[in-house]
Design an enzyme around this catalytic site. Structure first.
Site, PDB file in Angstrom:
ATOM      1  N   CYS A  35      19.465   3.312  57.284  1.00 45.10           N
ATOM      2  CA  CYS A  35      19.186   2.028  56.630  1.00 45.10           C
ATOM      3  C   CYS A  35      18.264   1.171  57.492  1.00 45.10           C
ATOM      4  O   CYS A  35      18.678   0.663  58.545  1.00 45.10           O
ATOM      5  CB  CYS A  35      20.509   1.310  56.357  1.00 45.10           C
ATOM      6  SG  CYS A  35      20.323  -0.399  55.819  1.00 45.10           S
ATOM      7  N   CYS A  38      19.346  -2.516  58.030  1.00 46.95           N
ATOM      8  CA  CYS A  38      20.506  -2.591  58.934  1.00 46.95           C
ATOM      9  C   CYS A  38      20.056  -2.703  60.390  1.00 46.95           C
ATOM     10  O   CYS A  38      20.690  -3.379  61.204  1.00 46.95           O
ATOM     11  CB  CYS A  38      21.389  -1.360  58.776  1.00 46.95           C
ATOM     12  SG  CYS A  38      22.072  -1.132  57.124  1.00 46.95           S
TER      13      CYS A  38
END
Length: 284
Positions: A35, A38
């Site tokens: 991700c 993230c």
């Protein structure tokens, strides 16, 4: 890593999150290695956990290795963050919020930095757009044969809200500069700049939002300020927060503001990120 940051698993979630939240707030950060957002959010959360020195605990959940926890929280996209108090989620958000918005999230939930936290490094002050206008006016006068200075001045004027003068300068650019990417983006920003004609300054709007996070008028104007000033992510986050809070506000203004901002934003990855967030929210 701060002592207030934990990697939690299915076996430790009960004690390190649910039971711990009986003693103090716990932020649960759902993330994964693949991700991209993230990777920008988690380090800021870790920094704040250290700075706040125990005012909250950051519990990190890797959704790839701990799918049961993600399923229990019905995680549809990451990053997603939940605030847990007394064993129950009380607030949360999706996406990689900028640091200012994270601080606002903590503040509205009554979480304040405890004494003894890590010192925050000073960051260089941004260039004052008004001072930049003064500098560029002098350049336009002393080097009148260089039309690129007029484009630079138009961009600086937009950052101060002087949309009419900026538009006049853009209209007078030679053909080769009129099609310059910066000129095209500047024209797109004029629509947002027009919103700021009688608007309060950005600092006043930020204070209004801290006092009342549900003030969507202030968020709309602050987003316009940020977009005109070149902070596309800050603008998109304000518009996205409007959508989260009331997607029907003023006949769908949050969605319209996001779509208009997408047209102005040059960063395709950033646009893609917020398009996905918007779609997930509208389809939820």
């Amino acid at each position: 890593m701060s002592t207030h940051v934990l990697d939690v698993s299915m076996t430790t979630f009960e004690s390190e999150v649910l039971q711990a939240s009986m003693q103090g707030p716990v932020l649960v950060d759902f993330w994964a290695e693949w991700c991209g957002p993230c990777k920008s959010l988690t380090p800021v959360l870790e920094k704040l956990a250290a700075e706040f020195n125990g005012a909250f605990t950051l519990a990190k959940v890797n959704t790839e290795s701990e799918p049961e926890i993600a399923q229990a929280f019905q995680i549809r996209s990451i990053p997603t963050v939940y605030l847990i108090r007394n064993g129950q989620p009380v607030d949360g958000f999706q996406g990689a919020l900028p640091e200012g918005q994270l601080r606002e999230f903590l503040a509205r939930n009554g979480i304040e930095a405890a004494a003894g936290g890590d010192a925050v490094e000073a960051v260089p002050a941004p260039v004052d757009p008004h001072e930049e206008v003064v500098r560029l006016r002098k350049l336009v006068e002393t080097e009148a044969d260089k039309p690129a200075h007029r484009l630079d001045l138009a961009l600086a004027l937009l950052k101060t809200g002087a949309a009419q003068e900026a538009e006049t300068l853009l209209d007078a650019l030679p053909a080769n500069l009129a099609t310059d990417d910066r000129a095209v983006q500047a024209r797109a920003r004029l629509g947002f700049a027009a919103l700021l004609k009688d608007a309060p300054p950005a600092a006043a709007l930020e204070q209004a939002i801290v006092a009342n996070p549900g003030d969507l008028h202030a968020r709309h104007l602050l987003g316009a300020h940020k977009l005109v000033a070149g902070d596309a992510e800050g603008a998109l986050e304000q518009f996205m927060e409007m959508l989260r809070r009331d997607r029907q506000f003023e006949d769908g203004l949050p969605r319209k503001a996001l779509i208009d901002a997408f047209r102005v934003t040059e960063d395709d990855d950033l646009v893609g990120k917020y398009r996905r967030q918007m779609s997930a929210l509208l389809l939820s």
